[in-house]
Every structure is written in structure tokens, then in C-alpha cells.
Design a protein around this motif. Structure first.
Motif, PDB file in Angstrom:
ATOM      1  N   PRO A  34       0.843  -1.206   0.000  1.00  0.00           N
ATOM      2  CA  PRO A  34       0.000   0.000   0.000  1.00  0.00           C
ATOM      3  C   PRO A  34       0.875   1.251   0.000  1.00  0.00           C
ATOM      4  O   PRO A  34       1.999   1.233   0.506  1.00  0.00           O
ATOM      5  N   GLU A  35       0.360   2.343  -0.541  1.00  0.00           N
ATOM      6  CA  GLU A  35       1.143   3.568  -0.651  1.00  0.00           C
ATOM      7  C   GLU A  35       1.680   4.018   0.707  1.00  0.00           C
ATOM      8  O   GLU A  35       2.816   4.477   0.822  1.00  0.00           O
ATOM      9  N   GLY A  36       0.849   3.881   1.760  1.00  0.00           N
ATOM     10  CA  GLY A  36       1.259   4.358   3.072  1.00  0.00           C
ATOM     11  C   GLY A  36       2.343   3.521   3.726  1.00  0.00           C
ATOM     12  O   GLY A  36       2.892   3.926   4.754  1.00  0.00           O
ATOM     13  N   GLU A  37       2.666   2.349   3.174  1.00  0.00           N
ATOM     14  CA  GLU A  37       3.674   1.482   3.780  1.00  0.00           C
ATOM     15  C   GLU A  37       4.924   1.344   2.915  1.00  0.00           C
ATOM     16  O   GLU A  37       5.789   0.515   3.200  1.00  0.00           O
ATOM     17  N   ARG A  38       5.022   2.118   1.847  1.00  0.00           N
ATOM     18  CA  ARG A  38       6.197   2.012   0.997  1.00  0.00           C
ATOM     19  C   ARG A  38       7.335   2.815   1.603  1.00  0.00           C
ATOM     20  O   ARG A  38       7.115   3.857   2.216  1.00  0.00           O
ATOM     21  N   TRP A  39       8.612   2.374   1.435  1.00  0.00           N
ATOM     22  CA  TRP A  39       8.955   1.207   0.618  1.00  0.00           C
ATOM     23  C   TRP A  39       9.454   0.080   1.517  1.00  0.00           C
ATOM     24  O   TRP A  39       9.642   0.284   2.714  1.00  0.00           O
ATOM     25  N   ALA A  40       9.695  -1.093   0.911  1.00  0.00           N
ATOM     26  CA  ALA A  40      10.290  -2.186   1.669  1.00  0.00           C
ATOM     27  C   ALA A  40      11.799  -1.984   1.772  1.00  0.00           C
ATOM     28  O   ALA A  40      12.434  -1.438   0.869  1.00  0.00           O
ATOM     29  N   LEU A  41      12.362  -2.436   2.875  1.00  0.00           N
ATOM     30  CA  LEU A  41      13.801  -2.311   3.118  1.00  0.00           C
ATOM     31  C   LEU A  41      14.398  -3.712   3.174  1.00  0.00           C
ATOM     32  O   LEU A  41      13.847  -4.607   3.834  1.00  0.00           O
ATOM     33  N   VAL A  42      15.511  -3.919   2.461  1.00  0.00           N
ATOM     34  CA  VAL A  42      16.218  -5.197   2.471  1.00  0.00           C
ATOM     35  C   VAL A  42      17.427  -5.057   3.393  1.00  0.00           C
ATOM     36  O   VAL A  42      18.246  -4.141   3.229  1.00  0.00           O
ATOM     37  N   ARG A  43      17.560  -5.972   4.367  1.00  0.00           N
ATOM     38  CA  ARG A  43      18.529  -5.808   5.448  1.00  0.00           C
ATOM     39  C   ARG A  43      19.934  -6.327   5.137  1.00  0.00           C
ATOM     40  O   ARG A  43      20.815  -6.299   5.985  1.00  0.00           O
ATOM     41  N   ARG A  44      20.161  -6.823   3.949  1.00  0.00           N
ATOM     42  CA  ARG A  44      21.503  -7.200   3.504  1.00  0.00           C
ATOM     43  C   ARG A  44      21.672  -6.715   2.068  1.00  0.00           C
ATOM     44  O   ARG A  44      20.695  -6.483   1.357  1.00  0.00           O
ATOM     45  N   VAL A  45      22.926  -6.548   1.630  1.00  0.00           N
ATOM     46  CA  VAL A  45      23.176  -6.096   0.262  1.00  0.00           C
ATOM     47  C   VAL A  45      24.151  -7.048  -0.415  1.00  0.00           C
ATOM     48  O   VAL A  45      24.893  -7.788   0.247  1.00  0.00           O
ATOM     49  N   LEU A  46      24.118  -7.017  -1.748  1.00  0.00           N
ATOM     50  CA  LEU A  46      25.057  -7.807  -2.541  1.00  0.00           C
ATOM     51  C   LEU A  46      26.273  -6.961  -2.874  1.00  0.00           C
ATOM     52  O   LEU A  46      26.143  -5.818  -3.320  1.00  0.00           O
ATOM     53  N   ASN A  47      27.477  -7.531  -2.669  1.00  0.00           N
ATOM     54  CA  ASN A  47      28.691  -6.812  -3.053  1.00  0.00           C
ATOM     55  C   ASN A  47      29.029  -7.086  -4.500  1.00  0.00           C
ATOM     56  O   ASN A  47      28.262  -7.756  -5.220  1.00  0.00           O
ATOM     57  N   ASP A  48      30.195  -6.613  -4.957  1.00  0.00           N
ATOM     58  CA  ASP A  48      30.536  -6.777  -6.370  1.00  0.00           C
ATOM     59  C   ASP A  48      30.865  -8.209  -6.740  1.00  0.00           C
ATOM     60  O   ASP A  48      31.076  -8.522  -7.915  1.00  0.00           O
ATOM     61  N   LYS A  49      30.916  -9.111  -5.734  1.00  0.00           N
ATOM     62  CA  LYS A  49      31.132 -10.540  -6.005  1.00  0.00           C
ATOM     63  C   LYS A  49      29.837 -11.331  -5.853  1.00  0.00           C
ATOM     64  O   LYS A  49      29.868 -12.551  -5.750  1.00  0.00           O
ATOM     65  N   ASP A  50      28.699 -10.615  -5.843  1.00  0.00           N
ATOM     66  CA  ASP A  50      27.379 -11.235  -5.687  1.00  0.00           C
ATOM     67  C   ASP A  50      27.278 -12.039  -4.403  1.00  0.00           C
ATOM     68  O   ASP A  50      26.642 -13.106  -4.363  1.00  0.00           O
ATOM     69  N   GLN A  51      27.868 -11.528  -3.339  1.00  0.00           N
ATOM     70  CA  GLN A  51      27.790 -12.155  -2.026  1.00  0.00           C
ATOM     71  C   GLN A  51      27.097 -11.201  -1.063  1.00  0.00           C
ATOM     72  O   GLN A  51      27.257  -9.980  -1.136  1.00  0.00           O
ATOM     73  N   PHE A  52      26.304 -11.762  -0.125  1.00  0.00           N
ATOM     74  CA  PHE A  52      25.644 -10.935   0.875  1.00  0.00           C
ATOM     75  C   PHE A  52      26.660 -10.338   1.827  1.00  0.00           C
ATOM     76  O   PHE A  52      27.595 -11.014   2.268  1.00  0.00           O
ATOM     77  N   THR A  53      26.457  -9.073   2.184  1.00  0.00           N
ATOM     78  CA  THR A  53      27.306  -8.422   3.159  1.00  0.00           C
ATOM     79  C   THR A  53      26.443  -7.497   4.004  1.00  0.00           C
ATOM     80  O   THR A  53      25.271  -7.249   3.690  1.00  0.00           O
ATOM     81  N   GLU A  54      26.999  -6.964   5.102  1.00  0.00           N
ATOM     82  CA  GLU A  54      26.228  -6.111   5.996  1.00  0.00           C
ATOM     83  C   GLU A  54      25.830  -4.807   5.297  1.00  0.00           C
ATOM     84  O   GLU A  54      26.590  -4.252   4.500  1.00  0.00           O
ATOM     85  N   GLY A  55      24.648  -4.306   5.631  1.00  0.00           N
ATOM     86  CA  GLY A  55      24.161  -3.081   5.037  1.00  0.00           C
ATOM     87  C   GLY A  55      22.665  -3.160   4.812  1.00  0.00           C
ATOM     88  O   GLY A  55      22.013  -4.132   5.216  1.00  0.00           O
ATOM     89  N   TRP A  56      22.116  -2.145   4.173  1.00  0.00           N
ATOM     90  CA  TRP A  56      20.694  -2.165   3.849  1.00  0.00           C
ATOM     91  C   TRP A  56      20.476  -1.377   2.558  1.00  0.00           C
ATOM     92  O   TRP A  56      21.286  -0.531   2.192  1.00  0.00           O
ATOM     93  N   THR A  57      19.379  -1.670   1.890  1.00  0.00           N
ATOM     94  CA  THR A  57      19.027  -0.980   0.651  1.00  0.00           C
ATOM     95  C   THR A  57      17.515  -0.968   0.498  1.00  0.00           C
ATOM     96  O   THR A  57      16.806  -1.780   1.112  1.00  0.00           O
ATOM     97  N   VAL A  58      17.022  -0.029  -0.305  1.00  0.00           N
ATOM     98  CA  VAL A  58      15.580   0.091  -0.563  1.00  0.00           C
ATOM     99  C   VAL A  58      15.355  -0.059  -2.064  1.00  0.00           C
ATOM    100  O   VAL A  58      15.619   0.866  -2.834  1.00  0.00           O
ATOM    101  N   PRO A  59      14.908  -1.240  -2.528  1.00  0.00           N
ATOM    102  CA  PRO A  59      14.652  -1.421  -3.958  1.00  0.00           C
ATOM    103  C   PRO A  59      13.330  -0.763  -4.356  1.00  0.00           C
ATOM    104  O   PRO A  59      12.345  -0.820  -3.623  1.00  0.00           O
ATOM    105  N   VAL A  60      13.332  -0.122  -5.509  1.00  0.00           N
ATOM    106  CA  VAL A  60      12.138   0.563  -6.018  1.00  0.00           C
ATOM    107  C   VAL A  60      11.895   0.093  -7.448  1.00  0.00           C
ATOM    108  O   VAL A  60      12.798   0.140  -8.287  1.00  0.00           O
ATOM    109  N   ARG A  61      10.668  -0.368  -7.717  1.00  0.00           N
ATOM    110  CA  ARG A  61      10.338  -0.835  -9.062  1.00  0.00           C
ATOM    111  C   ARG A  61      10.147   0.353  -9.994  1.00  0.00           C
ATOM    112  O   ARG A  61       9.434   1.314  -9.662  1.00  0.00           O
TER     113      ARG A  61
END
Length: 354
Positions: free
Chosen positions: A55-82
Motif C-alpha cells: 500500500p502507498e502508506g507502507e512504501r517502501w520495503a527495506l532489504v537488510r543485507r546487500v550484494l557486493n561486487d562478487k554477488d555475495q551478501f554483506t552487511e548493510g541495507w538498501t531500498v529497492p524501487v520498481r
């Protein structure tokens, strides 16, 4: 795209990762599709994760891990937007602004903040309209448009120079005998504090907050007009009828109703009961008296609900609406004969009237 064996996917691992890493919890459905080519070189399946929009009032979702340049999970956060057909991430500047806006709102006295108007419920608006018209058991195509910031009452809603006048004097491509929402015999009636212009096969209503709900029966009375050629073909959608009504809706709403409420709007198309036997069908290309065997595609779901941010351009929004309706039948809107350059062309469509 390359199909693969189902044994390569462990769905529980996907579910666990999404539940652990995404906040807030999001609704995801999982689907397998067999590759249509049964040849040995392309055997296998495709796996699809279908993420329901927040719903508009709950955007956006937050992802609690990120991919580094080796496509591996590492500490951090990001907000993907379509964004259209790809995913981008929220920039650091935008994240900073949102955090500051939230902090400022916490420092504002509660008495100084006006109470927001509850957003309209699109599903309830569709149910109310179906009940009013007695269409609960019919296949129906809905169009809806909702403002992001809903006023309690749109200025000029009932005025002859406002929205009532726009419904009464629609600039239809074919005001007499065309597939549109205009009427030469009646004006809009009061309806739940707003307006309703309707007959036995089509309707358009405007709520007090500006929300628009329109509908047309997907039978031989409207969207299947002239397609009853025997052997159950009354269930087939007329390409001209669908295209003309799609364009006429956005010619009216984008030009006359969206300007009445500032801010972004969301458009929506909903196909209800299209999968009920006999299922509604659609074919690529123009209407044909004698379609080739296998050309007509049945609706792949009984109820289909898709939306997008309004662009404010009738031909572009009509294309977006067509794209979502055509996808229900496993087709692409570019297979519509009146589409040009991701627009439903008024000029090209009018050639079908001659």
C-alpha cells in the motif's frame, strides 16, 4: 530465458530468505510454468516469484543485507524501487530526505497536523457498482483511478463547468454508436455523494474524493459486440470495442478529472470473472470473421487486478491498460493493431471506424 528442472529450486529457501531480510513482511506467491516447447533442446520450467505491491502508506520495503561486487551478501541495507520493467535502489539523498521528513513530522504538534482523509477502497467501490447495476454474476472489466492525496470533496464535482459537465458533454470519438461512456439520452445521477452515468452495459462513477470507477460487461452487449459467430464465440472480446473503450476512458479521466486533484494518481484495470466458463477469449491482431485455429487465447485467471502510476497522457495510459489486459490472455499489447510506439493511437484506431 532458459528453462530448467524443478529439482534445482528449493522454494522454502526463497521463502525463508525473504521473510528474514525484507521489512515489512511482503506477500509473495510462487508459480511454476512449463516451457511451451516440448522439444529435447528446451525442456524444463520457469520459476516466478510474484510480489504483491505494498500500500502507498507502507512504501517502501527495506532489504537488510546487500550484494557486493562478487554477488555475495554483506552487511548493510538498501531500498529497492520498481521502475517500469526494472528495479533501482533508493538514492542516499532520497533516503536522507525521507529520514529528515520523518523527524520533522515527529516534532510537529499533533493538533497542528490535519487528519488525513481515509483513502477510498477500490474493491468496495467495484462491489458497490456491481450491486447497483446487478452485474454480480457477469464478466466485467473495470477501470479505476484514485488520487494519492484524497480531498473530502472535489471542487466543482456537481457543477456544470466541473466534473458533472465533463460527464454530460464528453468529447467522444464516436458520440453516437461508439464504444464509450457517453450518453445522448441521460445525464449523470447522484450516487453515494458523487455521480453515476450508467446503462445496462457500461457505467462510470466519480466519488466525492475524485476516485473514478468505470465498468463494461464483457458480453455480446458491449466488449463482445458482434463476435457471436457460432460455437460459443459470444465469449470473445471485440478488439475494437476493447481498444476504443480503453482510450475513451483515459481521454475523459486524464483530461477532465485528474486536473481536479493535485498530486499523483494511480490507474487500475480489473477483469472480474473472465475465467468463468465459458472463459472470455482474446486474439492478437484485428477482429477476424474466421480466426485461425489456436489464435484465440482464453483468460488465464478468473480475477485480474493490475495498476500503475498515471502518466496523464490518454494514449500512453490506454497502452498501459491494454498491456495489463492482454497479459491476462498471454498476449502483448503490441499485438493490438492500433498500438504505435507504446501508445494506443487515436488516429490509427479511427481507421477501424471507416
Amino acid at each position: 530465458m532458459t528453462p530448467f528442472q524443478q529439482t534445482l529450486i528449493k522454494i522454502d529457501q526463497y521463502k525463508a530468505a525473504i521473510d528474514e531480510l525484507v521489512r515489512p513482511l511482503i506477500k509473495v506467491s510462487y508459480h511454476w510454468f512449463a516451457h511451451p516447447d516440448r522439444g529435447d533442446d528446451a525442456a524444463g520450467h520457469y520459476f516466478v516469484l510474484d510480489v504483491e505491491g505494498l500500500p502507498e502508506g507502507e512504501r517502501w520495503a527495506l532489504v537488510r543485507r546487500v550484494l557486493n561486487d562478487k554477488d555475495q551478501f554483506t552487511e548493510g541495507w538498501t531500498v529497492p524501487v520498481r521502475h517500469d520493467d526494472r528495479t533501482v535502489t533508493l538514492s542516499a539523498d532520497d533516503a536522507y530526505r525521507l529520514l529528515n521528513d520523518g523527524m520533522r513530522s515527529r516534532m510537529t504538534p499533533s493538533w497542528a497536523v490535519p487528519a488525513p482523509t481515509p483513502p477510498a477502497d477500490p474493491a468496495q467501490a467495484r462491489r458497490n457498482l456491481e450491486t447497483r447495476l446487478g452485474w454480480e454474476d457477469l464478466p466485467v472489466l473495470f477501470w479505476q483511478s484514485t488520487p494519492h492525496d484524497s480531498p473530502e470533496l472535489v471542487n466543482g464535482l456537481h457543477g456544470q463547468n466541473g466534473i458533472r459537465g465533463a460527464l454530460l458533454n464528453q468529447d467522444a470519438l464516436r458520440p453516437h454508436g461508439g464504444f464509450n461512456f457517453s450518453s445522448a439520452y441521460q445525464g449523470p445521477d447522484p450516487y453515494r455523494g458523487g455521480l453515476l452515468l450508467a446503462d445496462s452495459r457500461r457505467a462510470i462513477s466519480v466519488a466525492p474524493d475524485g476516485t473514478v470507477t468505470a465498468a463494461a460487461v464483457a458480453t455480446e452487449q458491449m466488449l463482445g459486440w458482434g463476435m457471436d459467430q457460432g460455437a460459443g464465440e459470444a465469449r470473445r472480446i471485440n478488439v475494437v470495442a476493447l481498444s476504443e473503450m480503453m482510450l475513451e476512458y483515459f481521454r475523459l479521466v486524464d483530461r477532465k478529472i485528474l486536473p481536479a486533484v493535485e498530486g499523483p494518481w494511480r490507474h487500475r484495470v480489473v477483469a472480474s470473472r473472465f475465467g468463468h466458463a465459458p472463459a472470455r477469449t482474446l486474439a492478437p491482431g484485428p477482429n477476424s470473421s474466421f480466426p485461425f485455429l489456436g489464435m484465440v487465447r482464453p483468460a488465464s485467471a478468473n480475477d485480474w487486478n493490475k495498476s500503475w502510476i498515471a502518466q496523464g497522457d490518454p494514449e500512453k495510459d490506454a497502452y498501459e491498460g491494454l498491456q495489463r489486459v492482454y497479459a491476462l490472455f498471454g498476449l502483448d499489447a503490441d499485438q493490438n493493431p492500433y498500438v504505435r510506439d507504446r501508445k494506443l493511437s487515436t488516429d490509427v484506431l479511427q481507421t477501424a471506424f471507416r
